[in-house]
Scaffold this active site. Structure first.
Site, PDB file in Angstrom:
ATOM      1  N   HIS A   1      17.479  47.154  57.951  1.00  0.00           N
ATOM      2  CA  HIS A   1      16.768  45.808  58.356  1.00  0.00           C
ATOM      3  C   HIS A   1      17.137  44.501  57.638  1.00  0.00           C
ATOM      4  CE1 HIS A   1      13.756  48.812  60.027  1.00  0.00           C
ATOM      5  NE2 HIS A   1      14.296  48.463  61.070  1.00  0.00           N
TER       6      HIS A   1
ATOM      7  N   HIS B   1       6.308  50.033  53.514  1.00  0.00           N
ATOM      8  CA  HIS B   1       7.624  50.086  53.981  1.00  0.00           C
ATOM      9  C   HIS B   1       7.909  51.538  53.718  1.00  0.00           C
ATOM     10  CE1 HIS B   1      11.890  49.964  54.303  1.00  0.00           C
ATOM     11  NE2 HIS B   1      11.592  48.819  54.967  1.00  0.00           N
TER      12      HIS B   1
ATOM     13  N   GLU C   1       4.566  41.411  57.756  1.00  0.00           N
ATOM     14  CA  GLU C   1       5.886  41.945  58.138  1.00  0.00           C
ATOM     15  C   GLU C   1       6.045  42.581  56.563  1.00  0.00           C
ATOM     16  OE1 GLU C   1       8.355  42.066  59.985  1.00  0.00           O
ATOM     17  OE2 GLU C   1       8.995  43.333  58.110  1.00  0.00           O
ATOM     18  N   LYS C   2       6.309  44.001  56.706  1.00  0.00           N
ATOM     19  CA  LYS C   2       6.605  44.706  55.544  1.00  0.00           C
ATOM     20  C   LYS C   2       7.799  44.592  54.700  1.00  0.00           C
ATOM     21  CE  LYS C   2       8.341  48.773  58.072  1.00  0.00           C
ATOM     22  NZ  LYS C   2       8.057  48.294  59.441  1.00  0.00           N
ATOM     23  N   HIS C   3       8.848  43.810  55.186  1.00  0.00           N
ATOM     24  CA  HIS C   3      10.056  43.445  54.641  1.00  0.00           C
ATOM     25  C   HIS C   3      10.027  42.525  53.637  1.00  0.00           C
ATOM     26  CE1 HIS C   3      11.621  46.221  58.001  1.00  0.00           C
ATOM     27  NE2 HIS C   3      12.188  46.703  56.749  1.00  0.00           N
TER      28      HIS C   3
ATOM     29  N   HIS D   1      15.791  55.328  55.434  1.00  0.00           N
ATOM     30  CA  HIS D   1      15.222  53.923  55.499  1.00  0.00           C
ATOM     31  C   HIS D   1      14.582  53.717  54.243  1.00  0.00           C
ATOM     32  CE1 HIS D   1      12.177  50.890  57.907  1.00  0.00           C
ATOM     33  NE2 HIS D   1      13.234  50.562  56.902  1.00  0.00           N
TER      34      HIS D   1
ATOM     35  N   CYS E   1      16.734  45.811  52.791  1.00  0.00           N
ATOM     36  CA  CYS E   1      16.516  47.071  53.471  1.00  0.00           C
ATOM     37  C   CYS E   1      17.760  47.604  53.836  1.00  0.00           C
ATOM     38  CB  CYS E   1      15.502  47.080  54.568  1.00  0.00           C
ATOM     39  SG  CYS E   1      15.342  48.353  55.468  1.00  0.00           S
TER      40      CYS E   1
HETATM   41 FE    FE Z   1      13.120  48.601  56.818  1.00  0.00          FE
END
Ligand code: FE
Length: 131
Positions: free
Chosen positions: A118, A45, A15-17, A51, A115
């Site tokens: 997100h 990310h 999970e990139k976050h 974004h 983010c």
């Molecule tokens: Fe994001």
């Protein structure tokens, strides 16, 4: 709904976050060491005007203590904004930061990352302090 409910977590490898906290497992009391917090170590990310990661905050919760302490708050302000349009600007602040810390007791580092589309993500890492 509590504030904790808006923080998501997962494995940073998938999970990139999720913030990645790099610090020694064991440190000496009163000795300064470096902590690096980044994102997207495995899956990048994006960093675009639409974004991007706005900020990372680092907390410390000592073992057996009731309260967490804020160790640092880092804003990433430039994401390609420009008068000529989004992503036309000359600068992008990358979402990674290194800071020095010194501890007197063992505990847990807790990082949050925000983010812009997100939301909030968290991760933690235990640190043992040897006296
Ligand atoms: Fe994001």
């Amino acid at each position: 709904m509590k504030i904790g409910d808006i923080y998501q977590t997962a494995d940073w490898k998938t999970e990139k976050h999720v913030p990645v906290i790099e610090a020694p497992d064991t440190v000496k009391a009163d000795e300064v060491f470096n902590v690096t917090i980044s994102l997207g170590k495995e899956i990048a990310h994006p960093n675009t005007t639409e974004h991007h990661i706005r900020q990372i905050t680092l907390y410390y919760k000592p073992e057996g203590g009731k309260f967490a302490y804020q160790a640092g708050h880092f804003e990433f302000s430039a994401h390609g904004e420009d008068a000529s349009g989004p992503n036309q600007g000359p600068i992008y602040t990358n979402h990674s930061v290194t800071c020095g810390l010194k501890l007197t007791t063992s505990g847990t580092l807790i990082a949050s990352a925000f983010c812009n589309i997100h939301g909030l993500w968290e991760s933690e890492k235990a640190i043992t302090v040897q006296s």
